[in-house]
Design a protein around this motif. Structure first.
Motif, PDB file in Angstrom:
ATOM      1  N   LEU A 136      -3.709 -11.013  20.982  1.00 50.68           N
ATOM      2  CA  LEU A 136      -1.956 -10.127  20.537  1.00 50.68           C
ATOM      3  C   LEU A 136      -1.328 -10.037  18.546  1.00 50.68           C
ATOM      4  CD1 LEU A 136       1.169 -10.454  20.748  1.00 50.68           C
ATOM      5  CD2 LEU A 136       1.359 -13.030  20.692  1.00 50.68           C
ATOM      6  N   VAL A 137      -2.114 -11.321  17.865  1.00 52.97           N
ATOM      7  CA  VAL A 137      -1.902 -10.863  16.595  1.00 52.97           C
ATOM      8  C   VAL A 137      -2.500  -9.388  15.858  1.00 52.97           C
ATOM      9  CG1 VAL A 137      -2.972 -11.856  14.193  1.00 52.97           C
ATOM     10  CG2 VAL A 137      -2.410 -13.687  15.978  1.00 52.97           C
ATOM     11  N   GLU A 138      -4.083  -8.814  16.376  1.00 48.49           N
ATOM     12  CA  GLU A 138      -3.792  -7.621  16.627  1.00 48.49           C
ATOM     13  C   GLU A 138      -2.923  -6.775  16.509  1.00 48.49           C
ATOM     14  OE1 GLU A 138      -6.152  -5.845  14.788  1.00 48.49           O
ATOM     15  OE2 GLU A 138      -6.377  -8.048  13.837  1.00 48.49           O
ATOM     16  N   ARG A 139      -2.359  -6.708  18.122  1.00 48.79           N
ATOM     17  CA  ARG A 139      -1.703  -5.864  18.267  1.00 48.79           C
ATOM     18  C   ARG A 139       0.019  -5.731  17.330  1.00 48.79           C
ATOM     19  NH1 ARG A 139      -0.473  -8.142  23.979  1.00 48.79           N
ATOM     20  NH2 ARG A 139       1.186  -6.146  23.953  1.00 48.79           N
ATOM     21  N   LEU A 140       0.470  -6.581  17.202  1.00 52.24           N
ATOM     22  CA  LEU A 140       1.433  -6.832  16.003  1.00 52.24           C
ATOM     23  C   LEU A 140       1.209  -6.287  14.900  1.00 52.24           C
ATOM     24  CD1 LEU A 140       1.965 -11.215  16.787  1.00 52.24           C
ATOM     25  CD2 LEU A 140       3.478  -9.492  17.820  1.00 52.24           C
TER      26      LEU A 140
ATOM     27  N   ALA B 293       3.150  -3.315  13.407  1.00 51.48           N
ATOM     28  CA  ALA B 293       3.625  -3.755  11.823  1.00 51.48           C
ATOM     29  C   ALA B 293       3.337  -2.575  10.602  1.00 51.48           C
ATOM     30  CB  ALA B 293       3.302  -4.960  11.234  1.00 51.48           C
ATOM     31  N   LEU B 294       2.069  -1.951  11.342  1.00 50.57           N
ATOM     32  CA  LEU B 294       1.241  -1.173  10.253  1.00 50.57           C
ATOM     33  C   LEU B 294       1.479   0.313  10.609  1.00 50.57           C
ATOM     34  CD1 LEU B 294      -2.358  -2.632   9.326  1.00 50.57           C
ATOM     35  CD2 LEU B 294      -0.292  -2.485   7.282  1.00 50.57           C
TER      36      LEU B 294
ATOM     37  N   PRO C  82       6.261  -3.239  21.565  1.00 51.98           N
ATOM     38  CA  PRO C  82       6.744  -4.346  22.122  1.00 51.98           C
ATOM     39  C   PRO C  82       6.342  -5.511  22.229  1.00 51.98           C
ATOM     40  CG  PRO C  82       5.109  -1.762  23.104  1.00 51.98           C
ATOM     41  CD  PRO C  82       5.486  -1.607  21.755  1.00 51.98           C
ATOM     42  N   ALA C  83       4.920  -5.528  21.795  1.00 49.02           N
ATOM     43  CA  ALA C  83       4.257  -6.621  21.229  1.00 49.02           C
ATOM     44  C   ALA C  83       4.718  -7.806  20.534  1.00 49.02           C
ATOM     45  CB  ALA C  83       2.797  -6.752  20.484  1.00 49.02           C
ATOM     46  N   VAL C  84       5.619  -7.163  19.647  1.00 44.41           N
ATOM     47  CA  VAL C  84       6.801  -8.033  18.390  1.00 44.41           C
ATOM     48  C   VAL C  84       7.514  -8.527  19.517  1.00 44.41           C
ATOM     49  CG1 VAL C  84       8.654  -8.110  17.093  1.00 44.41           C
ATOM     50  CG2 VAL C  84       6.423  -6.610  16.332  1.00 44.41           C
TER      51      VAL C  84
END
Length: 280
Positions: free
Chosen positions: A25-29, A33-34, A85-87
């Motif tokens: 999830l952290v990688e998707r977020l 963001a980037l 969508p991840a956020v």
């Protein structure tokens, strides 16, 4: 000028690590963001040196560039959050009652000067959740004479009614998901009692008077030559180098202008101190 080494410390009481996030999830977020945001808004100019930019994800207008925080009876997704969508999944999964949510980017060399938050809002108890998405060890929070590095992969809680400041001394840019939420049972359940890790917090050294006098003399010389911004910045940055009493950096600036017989500038900085620290 040299200073004593920074010593390891416990987290200040107004900062805590609540929980960890699943690495996927952290990688998707982080990816969202980037890659998704653009046209970041620069707001709260009086609180910073120009390197702090934000975009709203939840507010009461739906406009991502509407970034001036206020009490919201009901929040809704902005057009930016609809592309992330991840956020959106994370915000829903946290389950807290959100007042506002945004992305915040702190660029290399950027400072948010010592201040208190929420002074313009109602008296309801609320806290600020930080979800670091991109960071580096030169990006840190200062609160109560302690330097705190909020590392990626965890949900942090900050109570920003205590005087604090943030800097990113060398970069690259730091990006956090920031969620202002009300204190309720959902927030309490989110606190899994995560222990801090080595390097999360370090005590800033206490300055001796000779160190302060050296910086003041340099700043006074700059201001006397007309380089006011450089002089003020040199004194404001002391907050990030030493454990100073609340508002001391602002006092040094007003005292500098008094010494230079610039009464209007001294008065302006006394007033700014009151605004920044929620005393006006």
């Amino acid at each position: 000028m040299t200073s004593a080494p920074i010593a390891p410390a416990a987290l200040p009481t107004d900062v805590a690590v609540l929980s960890r996030l699943e690495p996927g999830l952290v990688e998707r977020l982080r990816h969202e963001a980037l890659t998704v945001p653009q046209d970041w808004a620069l707001e709260y100019g009086e609180y910073q040196n120009g390197g702090w930019h934000t975009l709203s994800l939840l507010n009461d207008s739906g406009d991502p560039r509407d970034v001036t925080i206020r009490d919201c009876a009901r929040v809704r997704a902005t057009t930016l959050l609809e592309q992330m969508p991840a956020v959106s999944e994370l915000l829903t999964g946290l389950g807290v009652r959100v007042m506002w949510a945004r992305l915040a980017r702190l660029d290399a060399g950027a400072f948010l000067w010592e201040h208190r938050d929420y002074g313009e809002l109602s008296g309801a108890e609320r806290h600020r959740l930080h979800v670091p998405l991109v960071s580096n060890t030169s990006a840190y929070l200062v609160l109560g004479g302690t330097k705190v590095h909020m590392s990626v992969g965890r949900v942090w809680r900050l109570t920003p009614t205590s005087p604090h400041g943030v800097c990113n001394r060398f970069g690259p840019s730091r990006i956090h998901l920031i969620i202002d939420c009300y204190a309720d049972e959902a927030l309490r359940k989110l606190d899994h009692g995560e222990a801090p890790e080595p390097g999360d917090a370090e005590l800033l050294p206490s300055p001796d008077q000779a160190q302060i006098d050296e910086v003041v003399a340099t700043a006074t010389g700059l201001a006397d030559l007309g380089y006011d911004h450089a002089a003020e910045t040199a004194l404001l940055e002391l907050f990030y180098q030493f454990a100073l009493p609340e508002g001391r950096a602002y006092d040094l600036i007003s005292d500098m202008y008094t010494e230079l017989h610039r009464a209007d500038d001294a008065k302006r900085w006394r007033s700014k101190k009151d605004v920044m620290l929620g005393r006006s």
